[in-house]
Design a protein around this motif. Structure first.
Motif, mmCIF file in Angstrom:
data_model
loop_
_atom_site.group_PDB
_atom_site.id
_atom_site.type_symbol
_atom_site.label_atom_id
_atom_site.label_comp_id
_atom_site.label_asym_id
_atom_site.label_seq_id
_atom_site.Cartn_x
_atom_site.Cartn_y
_atom_site.Cartn_z
ATOM 1 N N ALA A 113 0.829 -1.209 0.000
ATOM 2 C CA ALA A 113 0.000 0.000 0.000
ATOM 3 C C ALA A 113 0.863 1.259 0.000
ATOM 4 O O ALA A 113 0.438 2.309 -0.505
ATOM 5 C CB ALA A 113 -0.939 -0.002 1.203
ATOM 6 N N HIS A 114 2.064 1.175 0.557
ATOM 7 C CA HIS A 114 2.963 2.326 0.610
ATOM 8 C C HIS A 114 4.024 2.289 -0.490
ATOM 9 O O HIS A 114 4.976 3.084 -0.470
ATOM 10 C CB HIS A 114 3.637 2.412 1.991
ATOM 11 N N GLY A 115 3.886 1.369 -1.440
ATOM 12 C CA GLY A 115 4.755 1.370 -2.607
ATOM 13 C C GLY A 115 6.148 0.835 -2.399
ATOM 14 O O GLY A 115 7.033 1.082 -3.227
ATOM 15 N N SER A 116 6.377 0.106 -1.301
ATOM 16 C CA SER A 116 7.722 -0.427 -1.060
ATOM 17 C C SER A 116 8.097 -1.476 -2.098
ATOM 18 O O SER A 116 9.260 -1.584 -2.496
ATOM 19 C CB SER A 116 7.797 -1.028 0.348
ATOM 20 N N TRP A 117 7.135 -2.271 -2.517
ATOM 21 C CA TRP A 117 7.293 -3.208 -3.626
ATOM 22 C C TRP A 117 5.917 -3.497 -4.193
ATOM 23 O O TRP A 117 4.903 -3.056 -3.649
ATOM 24 C CB TRP A 117 8.007 -4.498 -3.189
ATOM 25 N N GLU A 118 5.854 -4.240 -5.287
ATOM 26 C CA GLU A 118 4.566 -4.494 -5.934
ATOM 27 C C GLU A 118 4.568 -5.848 -6.621
ATOM 28 O O GLU A 118 5.630 -6.440 -6.880
ATOM 29 C CB GLU A 118 4.262 -3.394 -6.953
ATOM 30 N N TYR A 119 3.364 -6.305 -6.921
ATOM 31 C CA TYR A 119 3.175 -7.571 -7.630
ATOM 32 C C TYR A 119 2.622 -7.235 -9.013
ATOM 33 O O TYR A 119 1.478 -6.793 -9.142
ATOM 34 C CB TYR A 119 2.222 -8.475 -6.858
ATOM 35 N N PRO A 120 3.431 -7.403 -10.054
ATOM 36 C CA PRO A 120 3.072 -6.857 -11.372
ATOM 37 C C PRO A 120 2.032 -7.654 -12.159
ATOM 38 O O PRO A 120 1.526 -7.148 -13.160
ATOM 39 C CB PRO A 120 4.422 -6.862 -12.111
ATOM 40 N N PHE A 235 13.825 -11.636 -10.041
ATOM 41 C CA PHE A 235 14.098 -11.951 -11.441
ATOM 42 C C PHE A 235 12.909 -12.679 -12.066
ATOM 43 O O PHE A 235 12.560 -12.445 -13.231
ATOM 44 C CB PHE A 235 15.357 -12.815 -11.551
ATOM 45 N N SER A 236 12.267 -13.552 -11.289
ATOM 46 C CA SER A 236 11.106 -14.294 -11.780
ATOM 47 C C SER A 236 9.815 -13.481 -11.680
ATOM 48 O O SER A 236 8.747 -13.984 -11.996
ATOM 49 C CB SER A 236 10.941 -15.596 -10.985
ATOM 50 N N GLN A 237 9.915 -12.223 -11.232
ATOM 51 C CA GLN A 237 8.794 -11.307 -11.084
ATOM 52 C C GLN A 237 7.722 -11.841 -10.133
ATOM 53 O O GLN A 237 6.534 -11.594 -10.313
ATOM 54 C CB GLN A 237 8.175 -10.975 -12.443
ATOM 55 N N ALA A 238 8.183 -12.571 -9.118
ATOM 56 C CA ALA A 238 7.262 -12.928 -8.045
ATOM 57 C C ALA A 238 6.798 -11.639 -7.366
ATOM 58 O O ALA A 238 5.656 -11.514 -6.935
ATOM 59 C CB ALA A 238 7.945 -13.845 -7.045
ATOM 60 N N TRP A 239 7.694 -10.696 -7.232
ATOM 61 C CA TRP A 239 7.388 -9.308 -6.877
ATOM 62 C C TRP A 239 8.535 -8.467 -7.403
ATOM 63 O O TRP A 239 9.578 -9.009 -7.801
ATOM 64 C CB TRP A 239 7.233 -9.121 -5.358
ATOM 65 N N ILE A 240 8.363 -7.166 -7.475
ATOM 66 C CA ILE A 240 9.436 -6.295 -7.949
ATOM 67 C C ILE A 240 9.483 -5.050 -7.075
ATOM 68 O O ILE A 240 8.470 -4.632 -6.496
ATOM 69 C CB ILE A 240 9.270 -5.883 -9.426
ATOM 70 N N TYR A 241 10.669 -4.461 -6.980
ATOM 71 C CA TYR A 241 10.849 -3.186 -6.308
ATOM 72 C C TYR A 241 10.688 -2.063 -7.341
ATOM 73 O O TYR A 241 10.811 -2.302 -8.557
ATOM 74 C CB TYR A 241 12.220 -3.127 -5.656
ATOM 75 N N PRO A 242 10.413 -0.831 -6.887
ATOM 76 C CA PRO A 242 10.258 0.283 -7.844
ATOM 77 C C PRO A 242 11.436 0.424 -8.805
ATOM 78 O O PRO A 242 11.243 0.786 -9.977
ATOM 79 C CB PRO A 242 10.126 1.503 -6.912
ATOM 80 N N SER A 243 12.649 0.127 -8.337
ATOM 81 C CA SER A 243 13.836 0.259 -9.195
ATOM 82 C C SER A 243 13.889 -0.806 -10.283
ATOM 83 O O SER A 243 14.718 -0.720 -11.190
ATOM 84 C CB SER A 243 15.106 0.172 -8.347
ATOM 85 N N GLN A 244 13.006 -1.805 -10.226
ATOM 86 C CA GLN A 244 13.030 -2.903 -11.189
ATOM 87 C C GLN A 244 11.877 -2.831 -12.197
ATOM 88 O O GLN A 244 11.674 -3.772 -12.959
ATOM 89 C CB GLN A 244 12.968 -4.243 -10.433
ATOM 90 N N ARG A 245 11.137 -1.732 -12.205
ATOM 91 C CA ARG A 245 9.985 -1.626 -13.103
ATOM 92 C C ARG A 245 10.389 -1.619 -14.573
ATOM 93 O O ARG A 245 9.652 -2.102 -15.429
ATOM 94 C CB ARG A 245 9.194 -0.349 -12.785
ATOM 95 N N ASN A 246 11.537 -1.072 -14.879
ATOM 96 C CA ASN A 246 11.991 -0.972 -16.274
ATOM 97 C C ASN A 246 12.945 -2.091 -16.655
ATOM 98 O O ASN A 246 13.625 -2.012 -17.677
ATOM 99 C CB ASN A 246 12.654 0.382 -16.512
ATOM 100 N N GLY A 247 13.028 -3.119 -15.855
ATOM 101 C CA GLY A 247 13.930 -4.233 -16.115
ATOM 102 C C GLY A 247 14.603 -4.682 -14.838
ATOM 103 O O GLY A 247 14.805 -3.869 -13.918
ATOM 104 N N TRP A 248 14.957 -5.955 -14.781
ATOM 105 C CA TRP A 248 15.504 -6.492 -13.542
ATOM 106 C C TRP A 248 16.891 -5.945 -13.255
ATOM 107 O O TRP A 248 17.748 -5.852 -14.148
ATOM 108 C CB TRP A 248 15.568 -8.014 -13.600
ATOM 109 N N THR A 249 17.103 -5.572 -12.024
ATOM 110 C CA THR A 249 18.420 -5.218 -11.512
ATOM 111 C C THR A 249 18.602 -5.915 -10.169
ATOM 112 O O THR A 249 17.616 -6.295 -9.522
ATOM 113 C CB THR A 249 18.576 -3.698 -11.306
ATOM 114 N N MET A 250 19.840 -6.085 -9.759
ATOM 115 C CA MET A 250 20.102 -6.759 -8.493
ATOM 116 C C MET A 250 19.460 -5.998 -7.339
ATOM 117 O O MET A 250 19.445 -4.768 -7.323
ATOM 118 C CB MET A 250 21.609 -6.899 -8.277
ATOM 119 N N VAL A 251 18.907 -6.747 -6.387
ATOM 120 C CA VAL A 251 18.315 -6.144 -5.198
ATOM 121 C C VAL A 251 19.408 -5.407 -4.426
ATOM 122 O O VAL A 251 20.512 -5.927 -4.240
ATOM 123 C CB VAL A 251 17.663 -7.219 -4.308
#
Length: 296
Positions: A113-120, A235-251
């Motif tokens: 709800a606070h945007g820390s991560w999301e399920y795409p 990487f498997s998009q189980a969830w993503i962080y805001p920094s990964q919206r445009n492509g996967w990057t290391m956590v």
């Protein structure tokens, strides 16, 4: 120990521990391999779940009538039921997993709800923006700790009072929510955690002898392993962080600190079920008062 508190692994473990390799390097190698086997067994639920995350990302049909996230929730539930039916897990461990599921889902609802991560990906089986399979990822951590505690027969020296350790865990959990409005006291919590457990040793038995390490180090190693698993999961998009919206990057490495604190909360939850026992109680059980490396 009653039959209901044992798993099918107990008989396998007894046979492996009864094996007698030649002394010297062969015995050391055997103990190392046995350690890896036991760790793998403790990770069974989490390993299967992580494998499902990656496999469904790579191979799950895009046009399947059942959404991928819903398939993951049903698959995780099936694994959990199968482990109980096949006696690969005890009822006490299942209770711990249920507690983790609840605690984790509450945190997921707040953080998403606070945007820390999301399920795409879209799906049906969810509460708000949180797919139901997400609770099983927290449960995988609880499953590992509960199983490894039993398999390695954890004992402790210098473990602080339960009330103090629980109070710190509650404070850490509250800070995960409160820092969105109040100052983040995470560094102070790390300092208190370090001071409280600086002299705490965790004793474990891989085979014939007691081994130990600082408990703070043990938590770090598990948190590091979870961080690596999190990289696979995002990487498997189980969830993503805001920094990964445009492509996967290391956590980011900062998440390792968050996992360390969550690792502590997880450990305290399991400790409420297993009750930390002193190393001296093992000495009484095995009839020895020897130090590290003593035969038992």
């Amino acid at each position: 120990m009653t039959r209901g508190s044992q798993t099918r692994f107990a008989a396998i473990r007894a046979r492996l521990e009864a094996f007698e390799p030649r002394p010297g390097w062969r015995a050391w190698l055997y103990e190392f391999l046995l350690f890896g086997f036991k760790q793998g067994w403790a990770c069974l639920f989490g390993g299967l779940l992580l494998g499902l995350l990656v496999a469904t990302h790579l191979f799950y049909p895009a046009q399947a009538p059942l959404a991928r996230y819903d398939f993951l929730a049903l698959a995780a539930l099936t694994i959990q039921i199968a482990m109980l039916v096949l006696r690969l897990e005890t009822m006490d461990e299942a209770k711990v997993i249920l507690a983790f599921h609840v605690v984790g889902t509450v945190m997921e609802l707040f953080k998403t709800a606070h945007g820390s991560w999301e399920y795409p990906e879209a799906n049906m089986l969810r509460i708000g923006g949180v797919p139901l399979f997400s609770g099983f990822m927290y449960a995988a951590v609880g499953s590992y700790i509960a199983r490894v505690w039993r398999i390695f027969d954890f004992r402790f020296t210098g473990y602080p009072a339960e009330a103090v350790s629980v109070a710190l865990a509650v404070t850490i959990y509250v800070n995960f929510f409160a820092h969105h409005w109040l100052p983040d006291i995470r560094l102070g919590l790390f300092a208190v955690l370090g001071a409280l457990f600086l002299r705490t040793r965790i004793w474990f038995r891989v085979w014939r002898e007691d081994r130990w390490m600082p408990l703070l180090l043990g938590w770090f190693l598990v948190a590091l392993f979870i961080w690596f698993a999190e990289n696979l999961a995002t990487f498997s998009q189980a969830w993503i962080y805001p920094s990964q919206r445009n492509g996967w990057t290391m956590v980011h490495w900062s998440k390792l600190g968050a996992w360390y604190l969550l690792m502590y909360i997880s450990f305290v939850l399991v400790a409420l079920v297993h009750r930390p026992r002193s190393r001296e109680s093992r000495a009484v059980s095995y009839g020895t008062t020897g130090g590290v490396g003593s035969q038992s």
